[in-house]
Scaffold this active site. Structure first.
Site, PDB file in Angstrom:
ATOM      1  N   ARG A  19     -20.441 -53.059 -92.383  1.00 45.77           N
ATOM      2  CA  ARG A  19     -19.274 -52.262 -92.791  1.00 45.77           C
ATOM      3  C   ARG A  19     -18.641 -52.807 -92.896  1.00 45.77           C
ATOM      4  O   ARG A  19     -17.996 -54.282 -91.378  1.00 45.77           O
ATOM      5  CB  ARG A  19     -19.182 -51.007 -92.050  1.00 45.77           C
ATOM      6  CG  ARG A  19     -17.770 -50.772 -92.622  1.00 45.77           C
ATOM      7  CD  ARG A  19     -17.018 -48.782 -91.921  1.00 45.77           C
ATOM      8  NE  ARG A  19     -16.640 -49.415 -90.221  1.00 45.77           N
ATOM      9  CZ  ARG A  19     -15.241 -49.997 -90.314  1.00 45.77           C
ATOM     10  NH1 ARG A  19     -14.064 -49.334 -90.810  1.00 45.77           N
ATOM     11  NH2 ARG A  19     -15.930 -50.006 -88.908  1.00 45.77           N
TER      12      ARG A  19
ATOM     13  N   ARG B  13     -17.616 -58.821 -88.163  1.00 45.82           N
ATOM     14  CA  ARG B  13     -17.373 -58.081 -87.066  1.00 45.82           C
ATOM     15  C   ARG B  13     -18.788 -58.025 -86.111  1.00 45.82           C
ATOM     16  O   ARG B  13     -18.119 -58.268 -84.917  1.00 45.82           O
ATOM     17  CB  ARG B  13     -17.062 -56.489 -86.987  1.00 45.82           C
ATOM     18  CG  ARG B  13     -15.650 -55.740 -86.850  1.00 45.82           C
ATOM     19  CD  ARG B  13     -15.776 -54.606 -86.983  1.00 45.82           C
ATOM     20  NE  ARG B  13     -14.518 -54.475 -87.618  1.00 45.82           N
ATOM     21  CZ  ARG B  13     -13.331 -53.365 -88.316  1.00 45.82           C
ATOM     22  NH1 ARG B  13     -14.072 -52.526 -88.123  1.00 45.82           N
ATOM     23  NH2 ARG B  13     -12.439 -53.560 -88.458  1.00 45.82           N
TER      24      ARG B  13
ATOM     25  N   GLU C  74      -7.952 -58.872 -93.110  1.00 46.74           N
ATOM     26  CA  GLU C  74      -8.975 -59.038 -91.622  1.00 46.74           C
ATOM     27  C   GLU C  74     -10.294 -58.935 -91.608  1.00 46.74           C
ATOM     28  O   GLU C  74     -10.457 -59.578 -92.858  1.00 46.74           O
ATOM     29  CB  GLU C  74      -9.315 -56.849 -91.685  1.00 46.74           C
ATOM     30  CG  GLU C  74      -7.855 -56.223 -90.874  1.00 46.74           C
ATOM     31  CD  GLU C  74      -7.960 -54.554 -90.793  1.00 46.74           C
ATOM     32  OE1 GLU C  74      -7.376 -54.098 -90.076  1.00 46.74           O
ATOM     33  OE2 GLU C  74      -9.058 -54.312 -91.775  1.00 46.74           O
TER      34      GLU C  74
ATOM     35  N   HIS D  38     -18.891 -48.128 -82.203  1.00 45.46           N
ATOM     36  CA  HIS D  38     -17.597 -48.181 -83.226  1.00 45.46           C
ATOM     37  C   HIS D  38     -17.753 -47.419 -84.150  1.00 45.46           C
ATOM     38  O   HIS D  38     -17.183 -46.639 -84.449  1.00 45.46           O
ATOM     39  CB  HIS D  38     -16.593 -49.618 -83.671  1.00 45.46           C
ATOM     40  CG  HIS D  38     -15.773 -49.474 -84.259  1.00 45.46           C
ATOM     41  ND1 HIS D  38     -14.526 -48.674 -83.916  1.00 45.46           N
ATOM     42  CD2 HIS D  38     -14.973 -50.046 -85.469  1.00 45.46           C
ATOM     43  CE1 HIS D  38     -13.123 -48.628 -84.767  1.00 45.46           C
ATOM     44  NE2 HIS D  38     -13.542 -49.684 -85.452  1.00 45.46           N
TER      45      HIS D  38
ATOM     46  N   HIS E 169     -17.597 -53.592 -82.301  1.00 50.83           N
ATOM     47  CA  HIS E 169     -15.895 -53.540 -82.446  1.00 50.83           C
ATOM     48  C   HIS E 169     -16.126 -54.530 -80.935  1.00 50.83           C
ATOM     49  O   HIS E 169     -16.138 -54.432 -79.840  1.00 50.83           O
ATOM     50  CB  HIS E 169     -15.289 -52.598 -82.469  1.00 50.83           C
ATOM     51  CG  HIS E 169     -13.846 -52.849 -82.711  1.00 50.83           C
ATOM     52  ND1 HIS E 169     -12.650 -53.889 -82.488  1.00 50.83           N
ATOM     53  CD2 HIS E 169     -13.054 -52.839 -84.255  1.00 50.83           C
ATOM     54  CE1 HIS E 169     -11.910 -54.318 -83.115  1.00 50.83           C
ATOM     55  NE2 HIS E 169     -12.185 -53.806 -83.981  1.00 50.83           N
TER      56      HIS E 169
HETATM   57  C1  LIG Z   1     -10.285 -46.196 -82.960  1.00 52.74           C
HETATM   58  C2  LIG Z   1     -10.712 -45.995 -84.421  1.00 52.74           C
HETATM   59  C3  LIG Z   1     -10.239 -47.333 -85.246  1.00 52.74           C
HETATM   60  C4  LIG Z   1     -10.475 -47.145 -86.885  1.00 52.74           C
HETATM   61  N1  LIG Z   1      -9.824 -47.996 -87.343  1.00 52.74           N
HETATM   62  C5  LIG Z   1     -10.690 -48.351 -88.174  1.00 52.74           C
HETATM   63  C6  LIG Z   1      -9.751 -48.625 -89.965  1.00 52.74           C
HETATM   64  O1  LIG Z   1      -8.839 -48.988 -89.525  1.00 52.74           O
HETATM   65  N2  LIG Z   1      -9.966 -48.259 -90.869  1.00 52.74           N
HETATM   66  C7  LIG Z   1     -10.619 -47.776 -90.999  1.00 52.74           C
HETATM   67  O2  LIG Z   1     -11.356 -48.332 -92.758  1.00 52.74           O
HETATM   68  N3  LIG Z   1     -11.869 -47.647 -90.536  1.00 52.74           N
HETATM   69  C8  LIG Z   1     -11.513 -46.849 -88.898  1.00 52.74           C
HETATM   70  N4  LIG Z   1     -12.273 -46.615 -88.630  1.00 52.74           N
HETATM   71  C9  LIG Z   1     -13.274 -45.974 -88.734  1.00 52.74           C
HETATM   72  C10 LIG Z   1     -12.421 -44.641 -89.611  1.00 52.74           C
HETATM   73  O3  LIG Z   1     -11.993 -43.760 -88.832  1.00 52.74           O
HETATM   74  C11 LIG Z   1     -14.073 -43.646 -89.519  1.00 52.74           C
HETATM   75  O4  LIG Z   1     -15.367 -43.889 -90.143  1.00 52.74           O
HETATM   76  C12 LIG Z   1     -13.168 -41.949 -89.983  1.00 52.74           C
HETATM   77  O5  LIG Z   1     -11.883 -41.607 -90.051  1.00 52.74           O
HETATM   78  C13 LIG Z   1     -14.513 -41.086 -89.719  1.00 52.74           C
HETATM   79  O6  LIG Z   1     -13.522 -40.059 -90.805  1.00 52.74           O
HETATM   80  P1  LIG Z   1     -14.184 -38.647 -90.884  1.00 52.74           P
HETATM   81  O7  LIG Z   1     -13.410 -37.779 -91.703  1.00 52.74           O
HETATM   82  O8  LIG Z   1     -15.860 -39.438 -91.782  1.00 52.74           O
HETATM   83  O9  LIG Z   1     -15.114 -38.394 -89.843  1.00 52.74           O
HETATM   84  P2  LIG Z   1     -13.854 -38.120 -87.952  1.00 52.74           P
HETATM   85  O10 LIG Z   1     -12.332 -38.048 -88.663  1.00 52.74           O
HETATM   86  O11 LIG Z   1     -13.866 -38.700 -87.061  1.00 52.74           O
HETATM   87  O12 LIG Z   1     -12.990 -35.910 -88.843  1.00 52.74           O
HETATM   88  C14 LIG Z   1     -14.662 -35.961 -87.973  1.00 52.74           C
HETATM   89  C15 LIG Z   1     -14.408 -33.794 -87.593  1.00 52.74           C
HETATM   90  O13 LIG Z   1     -15.774 -33.356 -87.349  1.00 52.74           O
HETATM   91  C16 LIG Z   1     -15.222 -32.756 -86.646  1.00 52.74           C
HETATM   92  N5  LIG Z   1     -16.566 -32.031 -86.499  1.00 52.74           N
HETATM   93  C17 LIG Z   1     -17.473 -32.517 -85.569  1.00 52.74           C
HETATM   94  N6  LIG Z   1     -18.501 -32.210 -85.333  1.00 52.74           N
HETATM   95  C18 LIG Z   1     -18.040 -31.158 -85.561  1.00 52.74           C
HETATM   96  C19 LIG Z   1     -18.716 -29.658 -85.153  1.00 52.74           C
HETATM   97  N7  LIG Z   1     -20.178 -29.227 -84.628  1.00 52.74           N
HETATM   98  N8  LIG Z   1     -18.292 -28.530 -85.876  1.00 52.74           N
HETATM   99  C20 LIG Z   1     -17.096 -28.914 -86.426  1.00 52.74           C
HETATM  100  N9  LIG Z   1     -16.768 -30.019 -86.440  1.00 52.74           N
HETATM  101  C21 LIG Z   1     -17.285 -30.634 -85.984  1.00 52.74           C
HETATM  102  C22 LIG Z   1     -14.675 -33.543 -85.944  1.00 52.74           C
HETATM  103  O14 LIG Z   1     -14.307 -32.392 -84.648  1.00 52.74           O
HETATM  104  C23 LIG Z   1     -13.566 -33.993 -86.598  1.00 52.74           C
HETATM  105  O15 LIG Z   1     -12.863 -32.849 -87.099  1.00 52.74           O
HETATM  106  C24 LIG Z   1     -11.696 -46.514 -87.310  1.00 52.74           C
HETATM  107  C25 LIG Z   1     -12.335 -45.889 -86.003  1.00 52.74           C
HETATM  108  C26 LIG Z   1     -11.590 -45.775 -84.944  1.00 52.74           C
HETATM  109  C27 LIG Z   1     -12.934 -45.117 -83.740  1.00 52.74           C
END
Ligand SMILES: Cc1cc2nc3c(=O)[nH]c(=O)nc-3n(C[C@H](O)[C@H](O)[C@H](O)COP(=O)(O)OP(=O)(O)OC[C@H]3O[C@@H](n4cnc5c(N)ncnc54)[C@H](O)[C@@H]3O)c2cc1C
Length: 529
Positions: free
Chosen positions: A372, A276, A113, A337, A228
């Site tokens: 990032r 990016r 990547e 993103h 992105h």
């Molecule tokens: C389309 C896409 C593709 C990506 N591809 C990559 C990749 O290939 N590699 C990489 O490293 N990163 C990638 N990223 C970034 C990465 O996916 C995210 O940074 C990472 O998944 C975030 O994980 P997290 O657990 O912090 O949050 P999330 O996975 O977003 O989870 C957040 C959680 O908090 C909950 N929540 C939010 N607010 C509240 C509230 N007030 N009360 C209760 N629950 C709440 C939500 O419902 C969810 O369950 C991508 C992101 C996107 C959107």
């Protein structure tokens, strides 16, 4: 008495679930999640997780790449921890049953990547996040973690300067209640929904960051919003723009103008695999120059079978929208993103508020600096969630000394989310200027006042996105230079005296007002109706 648990996790993405699964051996864990369990950015991650497994790779190269892309602001100690601990955790996911793409010799199939000097992206075809989410949900279940859906965290409960739990709304019954905990772990994900064009799902309204800000936590680097470069133009699925993974350029995809001319070599020697921010600004510049609404991403020169097998989700989704990517280019635009900023934490993921941890995208560990590196976010989330789980073992029990019940403290907030998105897209995007930022600030500060007092039961997300917009704008105005993801027309170069994080904290004046929140009392002590 309100419900009490040892560890209260808000969010069921990779960060929250990794923590929950590992902390379950030390105490009772409850995970609240605001929609369904798998509704998270994690579930949509395509590209994969960066980790050092390649024969020609070494930790020092991954560290170097991360720091180079972060443009002087990465915390080197945190980067070293992430790169060191990552591979073991990726192996652990694999042992838990995560079906990563493998070579015939039984080793991970490593993708390339942008910004990476080596092939080091462990992936499950182009649905890596979905596979990780599936495995972690299973793991949490096995570990006895309780996950409750449709429960929205609204605010942090503070007692004697410590976080002792949260106020939450049960979305089904519309009741607000309190859960107390020895440690509260915010893992609420990103902020993309503060913009109109975003790859993030609707849950990404920055709730954890806004809640933490309201109780005085240190928030860092909110100006660094990653766009992105390649979301499909004009296609939205469930409130998010559909992303075309960077891995597609890693396999030979080429960005072209609408007229069909490749342009990336003009902007970087790395061409289509430049970091990016460079690629996203190049796309926007080409769009402005030719007055077009999109540029093209072309993979039609690659073998059709290879595309279908390597990128099945992208192939099928585009086909459903009438684009056969094996034959024609994909119209793409940049979209919000990833947030590099968030709740400032130390190497154990502890925030500046005692007993409150922050993990994953809502945190700022300092590993990303001003930009990032692709596929470092899933890695960061796992590594620091795992460290937090090791830390909470040592946490003492809370002693509640005051009232925690909520009476009728709730207010009805206005729904401003669409206005906020328009303001942010128009004024706080990839290319910024003092004038536009000030215009946005005037509008958002006006909205912010509407939410100053009370827990807002309706439109809690408007309340939170208002805070996030304010934080992004204020931080952007503060940084009078261009660095990484933050580009200012008036200050097109990096400046030495900005070689530091932007730290934001709620002012004493604002906090004084917010302090009245949980008790439903006016400042003179009388009760509100
Ligand atoms: C389309 C896409 C593709 C990506 N591809 C990559 C990749 O290939 N590699 C990489 O490293 N990163 C990638 N990223 C970034 C990465 O996916 C995210 O940074 C990472 O998944 C975030 O994980 P997290 O657990 O912090 O949050 P999330 O996975 O977003 O989870 C957040 C959680 O908090 C909950 N929540 C939010 N607010 C509240 C509230 N007030 N009360 C209760 N629950 C709440 C939500 O419902 C969810 O369950 C991508 C992101 C996107 C959107």
């Amino acid at each position: 008495m309100p419900m009490q648990v040892d560890f209260l996790v808000v969010g069921s993405g990779i960060a929250g679930l990794t923590f929950a699964t590992k902390a379950a051996r030390f105490g009772r864990v409850l995970v609240l999640t605001k929609k369904r369990k798998a509704d998270s950015s994690t579930n949509y991650a395509q590209g994969g997780i960066a980790a050092v497994f390649g024969e020609n790779d070494a930790r020092k190269y991954h560290v170097q790449d991360t720091i180079r892309v972060g443009e002087g602001l990465c915390n080197k100690e945190m980067v070293a921890i992430m790169v060191r601990d990552g591979p073991k955790l990726v192996q652990e996911l694999h042992s838990m049953g995560c079906r990563f793409s493998m070579n015939s010799n039984g080793k991970f199939n490593l993708a390339q990547e942008g910004g990476h000097s080596r092939r080091r992206i462990v992936h499950a075809k182009d649905y890596t996040g979905q596979e990780i989410e599936r495995v972690l949900l299973e793991g949490a279940k096995k570990a006895g973690v309780n996950i409750t859906e449709n429960e929205i965290a609204l605010d942090i409960v503070i007692q004697n300067g410590e976080c002792v739990g949260i106020y939450y709304l049960d979305a089904d019954t519309r009741q607000i209640d309190v859960i107390l905990a020895n440690a509260t772990i915010l893992a609420t994900g990103g902020i993309g929904q503060v913009y109109q064009h975003t790859t993030n799902p609707p849950i990404a309204t920055g709730d954890g960051i806004a809640m933490a800000y309201r109780v005085g936590a240190k928030i860092a680097n909110m100006e660094f919003v990653q766009f992105h470069p390649t979301a499909v133009y004009n296609i939205k699925i469930d409130g998010r723009s559909f992303l075309i993974s960077e891995a597609i350029r890693g396999e030979g995809g080429v960005l072209k103008t609408k007229a069909g001319a490749p342009f990336m070599k003009k902007y970087s020697p790395a061409g289509n695999l430049a970091p990016r921010d460079v690629v996203a600004r190049a796309c926007l510049t080409e769009m402005l120059y030719a007055n077009t609404k999109y540029v093209l991403l072309d993979v039609s020169h690659l073998e059709a079978d290879f595309i279908k097998n390597r990128f099945p989700t992208i192939y099928e989704t585009c086909l459903n929208w009438g684009i056969d990517i094996t034959r024609e280019p994909i119209p793409v635009v940049p979209a919000a993103h990833y947030s590099c900023g968030g709740i400032s934490v130390n190497k154990w993921a502890e925030s500046s508020i005692p007993r409150m941890f922050a993990l994953g995208e809502c945190s700022c560990t300092g590993v990303h600096g001003a930009n990032r590196l692709a596929s470092n976010s899933l890695l960061e989330a796992m590594v620091f969630a795992s460290r937090a789980a090791a830390r909470v073992n040592k946490i003492s029990d809370i002693k509640i000394t005051g009232p925690t019940r909520i009476e009728k403290t709730t207010k009805i907030g206005p729904n401003l989310i669409f206005q906020i998105k328009e303001i942010m897209d128009e004024n706080v995007g990839l290319i910024r200027s003092e004038k536009k930022l000030h215009d946005a600030k005037t509008a958002i500060d006006g909205f912010y006042k509407l939410f100053e007092e009370g827990i807002h039961i309706t439109n809690a997300e408007s309340r939170n996105t208002t805070v996030i917009a304010k934080l992004v704008i204020d931080s952007a105005l503060n940084r009078k230079e261009s660095r990484g993801l933050h580009y200012m027309l008036e200050y097109p170069r990096k400046r030495r005296n900005f070689m530091k994080d932007t730290i934001t904290r709620i002012s004493k004046q604002e906090k004084k007002i917010k302090k009245t929140l949980p008790t439903n009392r006016k400042r003179d002590g009388t009760r509100r109706n």
